[in-house]
Scaffold this active site. Structure first.
Site, mmCIF file in Angstrom:
data_model
loop_
_atom_site.group_PDB
_atom_site.id
_atom_site.type_symbol
_atom_site.label_atom_id
_atom_site.label_comp_id
_atom_site.label_asym_id
_atom_site.label_seq_id
_atom_site.Cartn_x
_atom_site.Cartn_y
_atom_site.Cartn_z
ATOM 1 N N TYR A 158 0.830 -1.214 0.000
ATOM 2 C CA TYR A 158 0.000 0.000 0.000
ATOM 3 C C TYR A 158 0.868 1.268 0.000
ATOM 4 C CZ TYR A 158 -3.719 -3.253 1.508
ATOM 5 O OH TYR A 158 -4.604 -4.300 1.607
ATOM 6 N N HIS A 216 0.104 -11.769 2.143
ATOM 7 C CA HIS A 216 -0.934 -11.044 1.419
ATOM 8 C C HIS A 216 -1.705 -11.920 0.420
ATOM 9 C CE1 HIS A 216 -1.831 -6.595 0.247
ATOM 10 N NE2 HIS A 216 -2.926 -7.319 0.187
ATOM 11 N N SER A 233 -3.914 -14.239 3.876
ATOM 12 C CA SER A 233 -4.953 -13.486 3.179
ATOM 13 C C SER A 233 -5.159 -14.102 1.808
ATOM 14 C CB SER A 233 -4.522 -12.020 3.053
ATOM 15 O OG SER A 233 -5.496 -11.281 2.347
ATOM 16 N N SER A 263 -12.959 8.141 3.601
ATOM 17 C CA SER A 263 -12.304 9.423 3.877
ATOM 18 C C SER A 263 -13.270 10.344 4.618
ATOM 19 C CB SER A 263 -11.858 10.067 2.563
ATOM 20 O OG SER A 263 -12.981 10.172 1.716
ATOM 21 N N LYS A 264 -14.544 9.915 4.723
ATOM 22 C CA LYS A 264 -15.561 10.778 5.351
ATOM 23 C C LYS A 264 -15.737 10.429 6.824
ATOM 24 C CE LYS A 264 -18.366 11.579 1.255
ATOM 25 N NZ LYS A 264 -18.852 10.539 0.368
HETATM 26 N N1 LIG Z 1 -6.105 -8.515 1.810
HETATM 27 C C1 LIG Z 1 -6.474 -8.043 0.640
HETATM 28 O O1 LIG Z 1 -6.151 -8.602 -0.436
HETATM 29 C C2 LIG Z 1 -7.303 -6.815 0.596
HETATM 30 C C3 LIG Z 1 -7.445 -6.052 1.731
HETATM 31 N N2 LIG Z 1 -8.205 -4.914 1.723
HETATM 32 C C4 LIG Z 1 -8.277 -4.130 2.986
HETATM 33 O O2 LIG Z 1 -9.616 -3.763 3.225
HETATM 34 C C5 LIG Z 1 -9.723 -2.326 3.292
HETATM 35 C C6 LIG Z 1 -11.077 -1.891 2.797
HETATM 36 O O3 LIG Z 1 -11.237 -2.291 1.443
HETATM 37 P P1 LIG Z 1 -12.326 -1.643 0.500
HETATM 38 O O4 LIG Z 1 -12.529 -2.545 -0.655
HETATM 39 O O5 LIG Z 1 -11.963 -0.227 0.223
HETATM 40 O O6 LIG Z 1 -13.566 -1.662 1.514
HETATM 41 P P2 LIG Z 1 -15.105 -1.418 1.527
HETATM 42 O O7 LIG Z 1 -15.840 -2.416 0.705
HETATM 43 O O8 LIG Z 1 -15.418 -1.339 2.973
HETATM 44 O O9 LIG Z 1 -15.347 -0.025 0.793
HETATM 45 C C7 LIG Z 1 -15.033 1.204 1.348
HETATM 46 C C8 LIG Z 1 -15.577 2.290 0.419
HETATM 47 O O10 LIG Z 1 -17.001 2.260 0.450
HETATM 48 C C9 LIG Z 1 -17.477 3.586 0.386
HETATM 49 N N3 LIG Z 1 -18.855 3.607 0.925
HETATM 50 C C10 LIG Z 1 -19.244 3.456 2.210
HETATM 51 N N4 LIG Z 1 -20.572 3.529 2.332
HETATM 52 C C11 LIG Z 1 -21.065 3.716 1.091
HETATM 53 C C12 LIG Z 1 -22.390 3.866 0.578
HETATM 54 N N5 LIG Z 1 -23.458 3.824 1.373
HETATM 55 N N6 LIG Z 1 -22.522 4.054 -0.757
HETATM 56 C C13 LIG Z 1 -21.450 4.096 -1.574
HETATM 57 N N7 LIG Z 1 -20.161 3.965 -1.137
HETATM 58 C C14 LIG Z 1 -19.979 3.769 0.187
HETATM 59 C C15 LIG Z 1 -16.482 4.336 1.231
HETATM 60 O O11 LIG Z 1 -16.513 5.704 0.992
HETATM 61 C C16 LIG Z 1 -15.176 3.680 0.833
HETATM 62 O O12 LIG Z 1 -14.615 4.340 -0.289
HETATM 63 C C17 LIG Z 1 -8.531 -1.835 2.479
HETATM 64 O O13 LIG Z 1 -8.155 -0.518 2.788
HETATM 65 C C18 LIG Z 1 -7.476 -2.832 2.884
HETATM 66 O O14 LIG Z 1 -6.961 -2.499 4.146
HETATM 67 C C19 LIG Z 1 -8.889 -4.540 0.597
HETATM 68 C C20 LIG Z 1 -8.786 -5.271 -0.567
HETATM 69 C C21 LIG Z 1 -7.946 -6.449 -0.680
HETATM 70 O O1 LIG Z 2 -4.937 -5.538 -0.560
HETATM 71 C C1 LIG Z 2 -5.448 -5.123 -1.592
HETATM 72 C C2 LIG Z 2 -5.059 -5.470 -2.952
HETATM 73 C C3 LIG Z 2 -3.610 -5.742 -3.056
HETATM 74 C C4 LIG Z 2 -2.637 -4.785 -3.148
HETATM 75 N N1 LIG Z 2 -1.432 -5.399 -3.201
HETATM 76 C C5 LIG Z 2 -1.611 -6.747 -3.154
HETATM 77 C C6 LIG Z 2 -0.679 -7.789 -3.152
HETATM 78 C C7 LIG Z 2 -1.149 -9.101 -3.057
HETATM 79 C C8 LIG Z 2 -2.530 -9.342 -2.987
HETATM 80 C C9 LIG Z 2 -3.473 -8.294 -2.990
HETATM 81 C C10 LIG Z 2 -2.988 -7.003 -3.061
#
Ligand SMILES: NC(=O)C1=CN([C@@H]2O[C@H](COP(=O)(O)OP(=O)(O)OC[C@H]3O[C@@H](n4cnc5c(N)ncnc54)[C@H](O)[C@@H]3O)[C@@H](O)[C@H]2O)C=CC1
Ligand SMILES: O=CCc1c[nH]c2ccccc12
Length: 301
Positions: A51, A105, A136, A235-236
């Site tokens: 990230y 990851h 993950s 961000s809100k």
């Molecule tokens: N391990 C992995 O491979 C991954 C991990 N992550 C982790 O999960 C965290 C959250 O992932 P996201 O996909 O961003 O999460 P998320 O599905 O919780 O989405 C968050 C987004 O939804 C928006 N939102 C909230 N309420 C809403 C509504 N009522 N209508 C429209 N939009 C709305 C927010 O403004 C924000 O931009 C990441 O920051 C990361 O830390 C995310 C993706 C992959």
């Molecule tokens: O975590 C969210 C998406 C992502 C960003 N970098 C990597 C590396 C490996 C798996 C998922 C992701």
């Protein structure tokens, strides 16, 4: 306490909602966003090597004045360097001496194989750089392969989790539960952010109206009812406060059934769409091949 601590299989505890930094970018705006999340009450930060904002998260942790023991920090090995180098860089970037949870990851990073990778993760605990370790994006077969040789079990598997993929991911949840592994849900809000207009829209908005909350809060309460830890972001400030408040929501079993059913209907719709798209692609390819054959004078029929 709306979002309780969950007990991990190594005796430690983890806050059941986390603030994720994937989409924050870097620089001062990333620091400000993590600052905001900590000041509204998040006490679990989820970041990753890939990230590129561990330093910013670390700066916000320092500025918050919170005691190290009052904040749970997760970061992930994303394969930018070997595991021993990566974890040392990550704790250095974060400005702390250990992370609470260190995740692999993705199973795709496990080269040459999962057992060899997991041995290095176990060493990170022995070196005192991570209190707990996890994974993950692992499926059931990959979790089984890991457990076959593990001396330290993963405490958590962080996976894609929302109602449209619930049925698909259920075997992972069941396997994890049998082995005492917590599921962390990322991208829970995809039905609102990326797939609006699907079968979930109706039940989510009707439950939200009845409870006088927003649809994202309903999804949070649904995930909590499924026993998973939520990793989310915004961000809100108002949204962040809403996520935390959703820990107090009580859905009825009818609410949960309605969400499950709409999720399954959406999954069927997506499967049908994918099949149609593939069939259309195949038809185009065949037409192209026939045109080329006809141009070359090859008789294929
Ligand atoms: N391990 C992995 O491979 C991954 C991990 N992550 C982790 O999960 C965290 C959250 O992932 P996201 O996909 O961003 O999460 P998320 O599905 O919780 O989405 C968050 C987004 O939804 C928006 N939102 C909230 N309420 C809403 C509504 N009522 N209508 C429209 N939009 C709305 C927010 O403004 C924000 O931009 C990441 O920051 C990361 O830390 C995310 C993706 C992959
Ligand atoms: O975590 C969210 C998406 C992502 C960003 N970098 C990597 C590396 C490996 C798996 C998922 C992701």
């Amino acid at each position: 306490m709306p979002w309780d601590l969950v007990k991990l299989n190594d005796g430690r505890s983890m806050p059941s909602i986390a603030y994720g930094t994937w989409t924050l970018g870097n620089g001062q705006s990333a620091v400000d966003q993590v600052d905001q999340a900590l000041s509204v009450g998040f006490d679990h930060v989820d970041t990753a090597q890939s990230y590129r904002n561990e330093q910013e998260a670390g700066q916000a942790l320092k500025e918050s004045g919170l005691a190290r023991s009052d904040i749970f920090v997760t970061t992930k090995w994303s394969g930018q360097a070997d595991i021993p180098t990566s974890i040392r860089n990550s704790v250095g970037n974060l400005g702390i001496s250990y992370v609470d949870l260190y995740l692999v990851h993705s199973p795709r990073l496990a080269v040459p194989d999962i057992p060899t990778t997991w041995k290095q993760m176990e060493q990170v605990v022995k070196d005192g750089l991570a209190k707990s370790i996890g994974i993950s994006n692992f499926n059931v077969e990959q979790m089984q392969e890991l457990l076959n040789s593990a001396n330290i079990k993963p405490v958590a598997n962080q996976i894609l989790f929302h109602p449209y993929v619930y049925a698909q991911q259920k075997p992972i949840l069941d396997f994890a539960s049998q082995h005492g592994i917590i599921i962390e849900a990322y991208s829970l809000l995809i039905p609102l952010t990326h797939q609006p207009g699907g079968p979930l829209d109706k039940p989510l908005s009707s439950i939200a109206s009845r409870l006088d909350v927003s649809p994202d809060q309903v999804l949070m309460a649904w995930a909590k009812a499924k026993g998973v830890v939520v990793v989310t972001t915004s961000s809100k400030e108002s949204r962040l406060k809403g996520y935390l408040a959703a820990g107090d929501l009580k859905l009825t079993s009818d609410d949960i059934d309605a969400i499950d059913e709409a999720g399954a209907a959406g999954a069927r719709r997506l499967t049908a769409k994918t099949l149609l798209r593939r069939a259309a692609g195949l038809a185009l390819l065949t037409a192209g091949a026939l045109a080329v054959c006809s141009y070359l004078g090859i008789d294929v029929l």
